[in-house]
Design an enzyme around this catalytic site. Structure first.
Site, PDB file in Angstrom:
ATOM      1  CG  ASP A 184      -1.622   1.021   1.369  1.00 32.86           C
ATOM      2  OD1 ASP A 184      -1.882   2.182   0.387  1.00 32.86           O
ATOM      3  OD2 ASP A 184      -2.873   1.170   2.121  1.00 32.86           O
ATOM      4  CG  HIS A 185       0.707   4.418  -3.075  1.00 30.02           C
ATOM      5  ND1 HIS A 185      -0.275   4.021  -3.350  1.00 30.02           N
ATOM      6  CD2 HIS A 185       0.619   5.812  -2.776  1.00 30.02           C
ATOM      7  CE1 HIS A 185      -1.157   4.863  -3.759  1.00 30.02           C
ATOM      8  NE2 HIS A 185      -0.371   6.327  -3.540  1.00 30.02           N
ATOM      9  CG  HIS A 187      -5.106   4.197   0.212  1.00 28.97           C
ATOM     10  ND1 HIS A 187      -3.832   3.419   0.218  1.00 28.97           N
ATOM     11  CD2 HIS A 187      -5.185   4.537  -1.163  1.00 28.97           C
ATOM     12  CE1 HIS A 187      -3.530   3.297  -1.233  1.00 28.97           C
ATOM     13  NE2 HIS A 187      -4.451   3.879  -1.800  1.00 28.97           N
TER      14      HIS A 187
END
Length: 502
Positions: free
Chosen positions: A188-189, A251
């Site tokens: 998950d960037h 996120h």
């Protein structure tokens, strides 16, 4: 996120990027690897292998990736000879991920490099592909004997991780058939962003905040991820996703975990992830008949943004004219444990909103006013901690101060920590941090199977309820360039609060 005081270069490494000819590699992955190379973080012996069905030679593939670096990298031009030194480490392998008979090419390449380097290499398989392709690739990789080596073989899986709880469980089961949990890096960037990582330092390296970081002093927490853009040609993908799946399930719930988690006893990867899972398990599940009281969805309508006319979501290419897919979602969550009992966590996200921003707002309970005359408190505002993740990267603390003059009057003022002014070092991009962590075998910032499962359990009652609503006329709308529908304001106003739109 390496937790040692010095970052050691990883051992010899081969990175295979499935979908190497695609957009993610072009915009993010290779620019990140190149910056790691410029910063001397990559091992001396490394190779980056793009895998795809597009016809490239090694040279034409390198030229394509250089264009991406020059357009999207935070350092568009490194030292003059750096690309000449870096690019020979890149090669291209034309291979259909669904063709099991071709996977011996990967094994042959690994054998060649290990013989050339005279050492075993860490091997990373990055799944930069459509989610439906991941199972076949994982099954085909399992035929390679070295994939069972837990110490040096890793697989990186991009979001979305499943479409719902059932598909996520099926994908986890499949991956765990062929790989051990410690080999699987669910990326998950958002968690690689500097300001997100700084949440741990803010909370656990400062005695200033920890004693008041609980329901006794915190009135509410807001988490906002707002985008100013619309679909940008991704109508077909977004129709099967929506704001709740696309942003909140992954996120924003992960950010919520970092805000709400208990202090870890160490910064070992599983200790941090255990604390996050504890938060998710404590999240109150929503009963089907209560969804409308805690969750709001909407679509952007037609309107004008600046000088440009903007079509409604249902008028976008690839979108069903009677679509019930939300482009905005807001949810009230509660974490039922001793620290957060009764404190609401308000989460919202949407497209075509007023500003691009990712912000966490922690509002503290009001101090007693009785000691001050009425005229002193006319501009009184609650103490507030505002953590901006993007595009601004700062942390602001709002408190009361006396206004200069002979009268006792109070005004809210702010102290600000700003990354750009506090530090001279360039901030690494999120993918730089995360790729280096994969090479180092540090899974702190990556989701574990139980985290994914718990996050889906939390949002499924909302998704199921919304799926049962099929009347297109029932979908609220909002104007492009606004902060979302009126229903979202009513949601938070139930407790007497309003959204922070600063």
């Amino acid at each position: 996120m390496t937790t040692s005081s010095t970052t050691q270069r990883p051992p010899a490494t081969i990175v295979f990027i499935f979908g190497g000819s695609g957009d993610l590699n072009y915009r993010k992955l290779t620019p990140a690897l190149y910056n790691l190379f410029l910063d001397n973080y990559l091992p001396e012996q490394f190779e980056v292998v793009g895998i795809g069905r597009t016809q490239y030679t090694d040279d034409s593939f390198r030229e394509r990736l250089l264009e991406g670096i020059q357009e999207f990298s935070r350092r568009k031009n490194g030292p003059e000879d750096s690309w000449k030194t870096f690019s020979p480490h890149i090669r291209y392998l034309k291979l259909d991920g669904g063709d099991a008979s071709a996977y011996h090419l990967i094994g042959d390449l690994v054998s060649e490099r290990e013989a050339e380097w005279n050492t075993h290499a860490n091997i990373i398989f990055y799944m930069s592909v459509a989610p439906q392709l991941v199972p076949d690739i994982a099954n085909n990789l399992s035929q390679l004997s070295f994939c069972g080596d837990k110490s040096r073989v890793r697989i990186v899986v991009e979001k979305p991780f499943g479409h719902d709880l059932q598909s996520a469980r099926e994908l986890n089961a499949l991956l765990l058939t062929h790989f051990a949990e410690e080999q699987i890096y669910r990326i998950d960037h958002y968690l690689g962003k500097e300001t997100v990582q700084n949440l741990l330092a803010l909370r656990f390296a400062n005695t200033l905040f920890e004693p008041i970081w609980n329901h006794n002093y915190v009135e509410y927490v807001q988490l906002t991820a707002a985008e100013t853009v619309g679909l940008e040609g991704r109508g077909g993908y977004y129709e099967g996703s929506g704001a709740l799946r696309d942003m909140i399930q992954n996120h924003l719930l992960q950010l919520l975990c970092m805000v709400a988690m208990e202090p870890p006893t160490s910064f070992e990867a599983d200790e941090i992830r255990n604390k996050k899972v504890d938060v998710l398990r404590a999240m109150r599940r929503v009963a089907p008949d209560q969804v409308d009281q805690v969750a709001v969805r909407a679509q952007y309508g037609a309107g004008k943004k600046g000088d440009k006319e903007s079509p409604a979501y249902r008028e976008e290419e690839g979108v069903n004219p009677e679509s019930m897919t939300e482009t905005f979602a807001a949810v009230t969550f509660f974490c039922d444990n001793w620290r957060w009992e009764g404190t609401p966590f308000y989460v919202r996200t949407g497209k075509h909103l007023a500003e691009k921003s990712s912000v966490i707002t922690v509002q503290f309970r009001p101090a007693p006013h009785y000691a001050f005359p009425n005229e002193a408190t006319k501009t009184w505002q609650h103490n507030c901690l505002i953590i901006s993740i993007q595009p601004d990267m700062n942390i602001r603390l709002r408190f009361q101060a006396k206004r200069p003059g002979q009268q006792l009057a109070l005004d809210p003022v702010e102290m600000e920590f700003n990354y750009n002014t506090a530090f001279t070092e360039q901030q690494p991009e999120a993918y730089e941090t995360l790729l280096l962590d994969v090479m180092a075998g540090d899974a702190t910032l990556f989701m574990r199977a139980d985290q994914v499962d718990e996050a889906w359990q939390i949002v499924m009652p909302i998704l199921d309820h919304w799926a049962s609503q099929t009347d297109p006329a029932s979908m609220p709308t909002y104007a492009p360039g606004s902060w979302g529908p009126a229903e979202a304001d009513k949601l938070i106003a139930q407790q007497g609060f309003s959204w922070n739109n600063e």
